[in-house]
Design a protein around this motif. Structure first.
Motif, PDB file in Angstrom:
ATOM      1  N   PRO A 265      -1.124 -14.566   6.968  1.00 42.59           N
ATOM      2  CA  PRO A 265      -1.195 -15.623   7.986  1.00 42.59           C
ATOM      3  C   PRO A 265      -2.162 -16.761   7.627  1.00 42.59           C
ATOM      4  CG  PRO A 265      -1.274 -13.453   8.991  1.00 42.59           C
ATOM      5  CD  PRO A 265      -1.442 -13.241   7.517  1.00 42.59           C
ATOM      6  N   LYS A 266      -1.906 -17.907   8.257  1.00 47.79           N
ATOM      7  CA  LYS A 266      -2.792 -19.061   8.145  1.00 47.79           C
ATOM      8  C   LYS A 266      -3.080 -19.593   9.543  1.00 47.79           C
ATOM      9  CE  LYS A 266      -1.098 -20.482   3.579  1.00 47.79           C
ATOM     10  NZ  LYS A 266      -0.573 -21.593   2.749  1.00 47.79           N
ATOM     11  N   VAL A 267      -4.279 -20.115   9.726  1.00 46.86           N
ATOM     12  CA  VAL A 267      -4.623 -20.728  11.009  1.00 46.86           C
ATOM     13  C   VAL A 267      -3.712 -21.938  11.197  1.00 46.86           C
ATOM     14  CG1 VAL A 267      -6.430 -21.876  12.343  1.00 46.86           C
ATOM     15  CG2 VAL A 267      -7.003 -19.938  10.870  1.00 46.86           C
ATOM     16  N   HIS A 268      -3.076 -22.000  12.361  1.00 46.42           N
ATOM     17  CA  HIS A 268      -1.999 -22.981  12.519  1.00 46.42           C
ATOM     18  C   HIS A 268      -2.107 -23.872  13.753  1.00 46.42           C
ATOM     19  CE1 HIS A 268       1.944 -24.749  12.212  1.00 46.42           C
ATOM     20  NE2 HIS A 268       2.349 -24.206  13.355  1.00 46.42           N
ATOM     21  N   TYR A 269      -2.496 -23.315  14.903  1.00 51.26           N
ATOM     22  CA  TYR A 269      -2.353 -24.095  16.135  1.00 51.26           C
ATOM     23  C   TYR A 269      -3.440 -23.701  17.132  1.00 51.26           C
ATOM     24  CZ  TYR A 269       0.180 -26.508  19.919  1.00 51.26           C
ATOM     25  OH  TYR A 269       0.547 -27.355  20.922  1.00 51.26           O
ATOM     26  N   CYS A 270      -4.019 -24.696  17.788  1.00 53.12           N
ATOM     27  CA  CYS A 270      -5.029 -24.457  18.820  1.00 53.12           C
ATOM     28  C   CYS A 270      -4.345 -24.408  20.182  1.00 53.12           C
ATOM     29  CB  CYS A 270      -6.089 -25.554  18.801  1.00 53.12           C
ATOM     30  SG  CYS A 270      -7.045 -25.592  17.284  1.00 53.12           S
ATOM     31  N   MET A 271      -4.314 -23.224  20.775  1.00 50.89           N
ATOM     32  CA  MET A 271      -3.701 -23.085  22.088  1.00 50.89           C
ATOM     33  C   MET A 271      -4.541 -23.769  23.167  1.00 50.89           C
ATOM     34  SD  MET A 271      -1.365 -21.379  20.733  1.00 50.89           S
ATOM     35  CE  MET A 271      -0.414 -21.339  22.227  1.00 50.89           C
TER      36      MET A 271
ATOM     37  N   PRO B  34      -7.575  -8.426   1.549  1.00 46.19           N
ATOM     38  CA  PRO B  34      -6.147  -8.419   1.897  1.00 46.19           C
ATOM     39  C   PRO B  34      -5.286  -7.688   0.872  1.00 46.19           C
ATOM     40  CG  PRO B  34      -7.095 -10.616   2.143  1.00 46.19           C
ATOM     41  CD  PRO B  34      -8.111  -9.790   1.430  1.00 46.19           C
ATOM     42  N   ALA B  35      -4.375  -6.871   1.379  1.00 45.45           N
ATOM     43  CA  ALA B  35      -3.332  -6.269   0.555  1.00 45.45           C
ATOM     44  C   ALA B  35      -2.048  -7.002   0.925  1.00 45.45           C
ATOM     45  CB  ALA B  35      -3.219  -4.771   0.824  1.00 45.45           C
ATOM     46  N   TYR B  36      -1.808  -8.131   0.272  1.00 50.75           N
ATOM     47  CA  TYR B  36      -0.726  -9.028   0.674  1.00 50.75           C
ATOM     48  C   TYR B  36       0.622  -8.317   0.676  1.00 50.75           C
ATOM     49  CZ  TYR B  36      -4.266 -12.563  -0.447  1.00 50.75           C
ATOM     50  OH  TYR B  36      -5.422 -13.307  -0.492  1.00 50.75           O
ATOM     51  N   PRO B  37       1.270  -8.192   1.839  1.00 48.59           N
ATOM     52  CA  PRO B  37       2.611  -7.600   1.862  1.00 48.59           C
ATOM     53  C   PRO B  37       3.610  -8.501   1.145  1.00 48.59           C
ATOM     54  CG  PRO B  37       1.604  -7.626   4.056  1.00 48.59           C
ATOM     55  CD  PRO B  37       0.775  -8.511   3.185  1.00 48.59           C
ATOM     56  N   ILE B  38       4.732  -7.925   0.757  1.00 49.86           N
ATOM     57  CA  ILE B  38       5.806  -8.731   0.185  1.00 49.86           C
ATOM     58  C   ILE B  38       6.956  -8.811   1.179  1.00 49.86           C
ATOM     59  CG2 ILE B  38       5.196  -8.208  -2.198  1.00 49.86           C
ATOM     60  CD1 ILE B  38       7.677  -6.317  -2.231  1.00 49.86           C
ATOM     61  N   ALA B  39       7.721  -9.891   1.085  1.00 48.20           N
ATOM     62  CA  ALA B  39       8.895 -10.105   1.934  1.00 48.20           C
ATOM     63  C   ALA B  39      10.018 -10.592   1.025  1.00 48.20           C
ATOM     64  CB  ALA B  39       8.577 -11.128   3.013  1.00 48.20           C
TER      65      ALA B  39
ATOM     66  N   LEU C 238       0.817  -1.221   0.000  1.00 43.87           N
ATOM     67  CA  LEU C 238       0.000   0.000   0.000  1.00 43.87           C
ATOM     68  C   LEU C 238       0.845   1.264   0.000  1.00 43.87           C
ATOM     69  CD1 LEU C 238      -2.686  -1.122   2.612  1.00 43.87           C
ATOM     70  CD2 LEU C 238      -2.880  -1.126   0.107  1.00 43.87           C
ATOM     71  N   ASN C 239       2.017   1.198   0.678  1.00 50.49           N
ATOM     72  CA  ASN C 239       2.845   2.406   0.763  1.00 50.49           C
ATOM     73  C   ASN C 239       4.338   2.147   0.619  1.00 50.49           C
ATOM     74  OD1 ASN C 239       3.552   1.260   3.218  1.00 50.49           O
ATOM     75  ND2 ASN C 239       2.288   2.659   4.430  1.00 50.49           N
ATOM     76  N   GLY C 240       4.716   0.864   0.442  1.00 51.51           N
ATOM     77  CA  GLY C 240       6.126   0.547   0.253  1.00 51.51           C
ATOM     78  C   GLY C 240       6.966   0.629   1.511  1.00 51.51           C
ATOM     79  N   ARG C 241       6.336   0.698   2.664  1.00 51.39           N
ATOM     80  CA  ARG C 241       7.063   0.862   3.924  1.00 51.39           C
ATOM     81  C   ARG C 241       7.027  -0.412   4.771  1.00 51.39           C
ATOM     82  NH1 ARG C 241      10.303   4.879   3.761  1.00 51.39           N
ATOM     83  NH2 ARG C 241      10.188   5.164   6.006  1.00 51.39           N
ATOM     84  N   ARG C 242       8.067  -0.569   5.604  1.00 45.76           N
ATOM     85  CA  ARG C 242       8.031  -1.633   6.620  1.00 45.76           C
ATOM     86  C   ARG C 242       6.900  -1.336   7.599  1.00 45.76           C
ATOM     87  NH1 ARG C 242      12.702  -1.713  10.050  1.00 45.76           N
ATOM     88  NH2 ARG C 242      11.904  -3.650  10.944  1.00 45.76           N
ATOM     89  N   TYR C 243       6.381  -2.393   8.231  1.00 43.17           N
ATOM     90  CA  TYR C 243       5.226  -2.225   9.109  1.00 43.17           C
ATOM     91  C   TYR C 243       5.320  -3.057  10.386  1.00 43.17           C
ATOM     92  CZ  TYR C 243       4.254  -6.608   6.791  1.00 43.17           C
ATOM     93  OH  TYR C 243       4.379  -7.877   6.306  1.00 43.17           O
ATOM     94  N   MET C 244       6.453  -3.793  10.592  1.00 38.96           N
ATOM     95  CA  MET C 244       6.554  -4.632  11.783  1.00 38.96           C
ATOM     96  C   MET C 244       7.998  -5.015  12.050  1.00 38.96           C
ATOM     97  SD  MET C 244       5.341  -8.453  10.578  1.00 38.96           S
ATOM     98  CE  MET C 244       6.346  -9.430   9.455  1.00 38.96           C
ATOM     99  N   ASP C 245       8.214  -5.568  13.250  1.00 33.24           N
ATOM    100  CA  ASP C 245       9.465  -6.245  13.603  1.00 33.24           C
ATOM    101  C   ASP C 245       9.381  -7.651  13.022  1.00 33.24           C
ATOM    102  OD1 ASP C 245      11.527  -7.686  14.739  1.00 33.24           O
ATOM    103  OD2 ASP C 245      10.877  -7.395  16.820  1.00 33.24           O
TER     104      ASP C 245
ATOM    105  N   ALA D 193       0.094  -7.693  12.758  1.00 41.59           N
ATOM    106  CA  ALA D 193       0.631  -6.593  11.954  1.00 41.59           C
ATOM    107  C   ALA D 193       0.379  -6.827  10.468  1.00 41.59           C
ATOM    108  CB  ALA D 193       2.130  -6.431  12.219  1.00 41.59           C
ATOM    109  N   ILE D 194       0.588  -8.057  10.012  1.00 40.37           N
ATOM    110  CA  ILE D 194       0.394  -8.373   8.590  1.00 40.37           C
ATOM    111  C   ILE D 194      -1.064  -8.160   8.185  1.00 40.37           C
ATOM    112  CG2 ILE D 194       0.381 -10.256   6.904  1.00 40.37           C
ATOM    113  CD1 ILE D 194       2.836 -11.405   8.409  1.00 40.37           C
ATOM    114  N   MET D 195      -1.989  -8.626   9.031  1.00 41.28           N
ATOM    115  CA  MET D 195      -3.406  -8.581   8.650  1.00 41.28           C
ATOM    116  C   MET D 195      -4.018  -7.184   8.712  1.00 41.28           C
ATOM    117  SD  MET D 195      -5.139 -12.190   9.801  1.00 41.28           S
ATOM    118  CE  MET D 195      -4.575 -12.239  11.502  1.00 41.28           C
ATOM    119  N   LYS D 196      -3.258  -6.199   9.178  1.00 45.20           N
ATOM    120  CA  LYS D 196      -3.729  -4.811   9.105  1.00 45.20           C
ATOM    121  C   LYS D 196      -3.578  -4.241   7.693  1.00 45.20           C
ATOM    122  CE  LYS D 196      -2.829  -3.631  13.948  1.00 45.20           C
ATOM    123  NZ  LYS D 196      -1.986  -2.831  14.886  1.00 45.20           N
ATOM    124  N   ASN D 197      -2.845  -4.954   6.859  1.00 46.62           N
ATOM    125  CA  ASN D 197      -2.639  -4.493   5.482  1.00 46.62           C
ATOM    126  C   ASN D 197      -3.846  -4.891   4.629  1.00 46.62           C
ATOM    127  OD1 ASN D 197       0.412  -3.530   5.028  1.00 46.62           O
ATOM    128  ND2 ASN D 197       0.379  -5.143   6.590  1.00 46.62           N
ATOM    129  N   ARG D 198      -4.765  -3.968   4.453  1.00 49.30           N
ATOM    130  CA  ARG D 198      -6.006  -4.251   3.718  1.00 49.30           C
ATOM    131  C   ARG D 198      -6.357  -3.069   2.804  1.00 49.30           C
ATOM    132  NH1 ARG D 198      -8.754  -8.745   5.585  1.00 49.30           N
ATOM    133  NH2 ARG D 198      -7.970  -9.600   7.563  1.00 49.30           N
TER     134      ARG D 198
END
Length: 507
Positions: free
Chosen positions: A437-443, A350-355, A321-328, A339-344
């Motif tokens: 993200p994907k659903v991964h583990y039931c705490m 979803p506005a899928y970030p790139i890594a 969306l803006n070409g900027r980093r958004y998380m640690d 943090a990733i799922m705030k990118n919409r």
């Protein structure tokens, strides 16, 4: 009083209405099945599930010489989620770590990281027990023939030390296949396509299981009913319920229902529901973890987990969306996923970030080769080409990369306080992937004591002869689990539950 003549009839297609009815009937509800049990066979210990936890328990219980051990697996292959996971194992003071000169780690350091990740909700005594016996889990693997990658020991998200080793082929199947071989060679019987429909109880004690044998998932019209007596105990090691959309929606309505899932298809949690019906205490069922290393360009677990283990350490992630980093990039799963799922986009999609990271640093790495081959990542030759391919503002992307490189040189990230010790100066060509993200583990799951005994909801005391380990349990990790700790927990608790069972039988 519940008798062994009483049954709760459960199917795989559980509706929300059915769940509500189940939760209100209570463990002592009357039932309409009153026929006398005719046991088809008798064994000493039944283990439900054939992943890390179930197979560790099978090997270790069998070595206690407690009699015949039978492993029941619902699906058509052994291993469950464990067989398809990334093969990571967090072991403080493991031999590879020590050879690297990392001498300041300890079980207490691992627990400290887990407490932080759990956000005040973790079971500290359980974590301490697991961490203190981590080298026993490593030894179990090595003695069973498991091979770990030579010289490979890294620091993964949320950990403060490099303590994560990985299996030779980067999959949990490297562990499950070897444990299964050992278990069978030492006399354990393991059966596929065995759907556990109900527990058979007598005066609050589990005495056996009702099984649909030769079941073909998910068709409940298949198979034949058999009643298996377990004279010494039943161990639940069936995993979580991440593939059960009805349960996910019931326990955590805020969880995005469009999220993909990393779990095997059989992770539907019906054995947990059966245990709850018979009075087992559930905890933290609304805490369902997502993995921040998912890719929208492949289904299920995939290769993204392995590829992003490079990216989060050496590279960076930016918003399209803006070409900027958004998380640690090296924070724990919950922090990164949120943090990733705030990118919409404005419409909420979803506005899928790139890594991305430097291609020339890893041209022959199997993680890179597989990801490029399967087109869940791309080799991009310039910043300009990356901006065009992913529709990112070119000037903003160049500025972000330049800023990252300044932080690498300073070994300090003033934006998100990321640890920069492994970060690299970025220059093309790049390996680029999209993340979501994907659903991964039931705490959450069944509450147990330190020995793996399932606690009753009415008394908070152990339910006689009923044990649970692995992801079928809850309350251990708190709000989120650190990477590479599930395999450790499962293997250690397989050792612990064998000791518990032997102790209980001695009286």
């Amino acid at each position: 009083m519940q008798s062994r003549r009483q049954f709760l009839k459960l199917g795989t297609g559980v509706t929300l209405g059915g769940l509500g009815a189940m939760f209100t009937t209570g463990a002592n509800a009357a039932d309409n099945c009153q026929s006398t049990i005719q046991w088809d066979e008798t064994v000493d210990v039944v283990i439900i599930g054939s992943g890390f936890a179930g197979l560790s328990a099978a090997v270790n219980v069998n070595r206690k010489k407690l009699g015949k051990v039978l492993v029941l697996e619902k699906m058509q292959v052994f291993g469950g989620n464990s067989a398809i996971n990334g093969g990571w194992l967090a072991i403080p003071k493991n031999p590879i770590q020590l050879a690297q000169g990392v001498n300041d780690d300890s079980p207490a350091e691992l627990v400290k990281d887990q407490i932080k990740s759990g956000r005040g909700m973790a079971d500290v005594p359980m974590l301490e027990q697991i961490a203190s016996r981590s080298l026993e889990a490593y030894d179990l693997c090595v003695q069973s023939g498991v091979k770990f990658r030579e010289g490979f020991n890294i620091q993964v998200g949320g950990h403060n030390k490099a303590r994560a080793i990985r299996t030779q082929h980067g999959t949990g199947g490297d562990i499950t296949t070897k444990l299964l071989e050992v278990a069978k060679a030492e006399g354990v019987e393991a059966r596929l396509q065995q759907y556990v429909e109900d527990f058979i109880m007598e005066s609050g004690r589990i005495v056996g299981v009702k099984v649909r044998s030769n079941y073909r998932y998910p068709d409940m019209s298949t198979g034949e009913i058999r009643h298996i007596k377990a004279s010494k105990g039943v161990i639940l090691a069936h995993g979580g319920f991440a593939q059960n959309m009805a349960l996910r929606a019931l326990f955590d309505p805020s969880l995005d229902p469009t999220l993909d899932c990393t779990n095997a298809a059989g992770a539907t949690g019906e054995v947990t529901l059966t245990a709850m019906h018979h009075g087992a205490l559930p905890v933290h069922m609304n805490m369902i973890q997502t993995g921040h290393w998912g890719s929208p360009d492949e289904g299920g677990f995939g290769w993204s987990n392995a590829l992003l283990s490079i990216t989060w350490h050496e590279g960076m992630s930016v918003s399209v969306l803006n070409g900027r980093r958004y998380m640690d990039e090296r924070a724990d799963r919950k922090t990164c996923s949120e943090a990733i799922m705030k990118n919409r986009h404005p419409d909420g999609s979803p506005a899928y970030p790139i890594a991305f990271f430097n291609y020339l640093d890893h041209p022959d790495d199997d993680r890179v080769v597989r990801a490029l081959r399967d087109k869940m990542a791309w080799k991009v030759d310039s910043i300009e080409a990356m901006a065009k391919q992913f529709n990112i503002d070119e000037a903003a992307l160049k500025a972000s990369i330049a800023e990252h490189n300044q932080h690498v040189e300073a070994r300090h990230d003033p934006l998100f306080n990321r640890k920069m010790d492994t970060a690299q100066l970025l220059k093309p060509p790049f390996v680029v992937s999209r993340v979501w993200p994907k659903v991964h583990y039931c705490m959450g799951g069944l509450k147990t004591d330190l020995g793996g005994r399932v606690l009753a909801s009415r008394t908070l005391n152990p339910m006689p002869n009923l044990y649970a380990i692995g992801e079928s349990t809850g309350g251990i990790h708190g709000e989120t689990r650190l990477s590479s700790t599930s395999c450790l927990e499962c293997l250690v608790m397989g050792i612990v539950v064998a000791e518990t069972l032997a102790s209980d039988l001695r009286g």
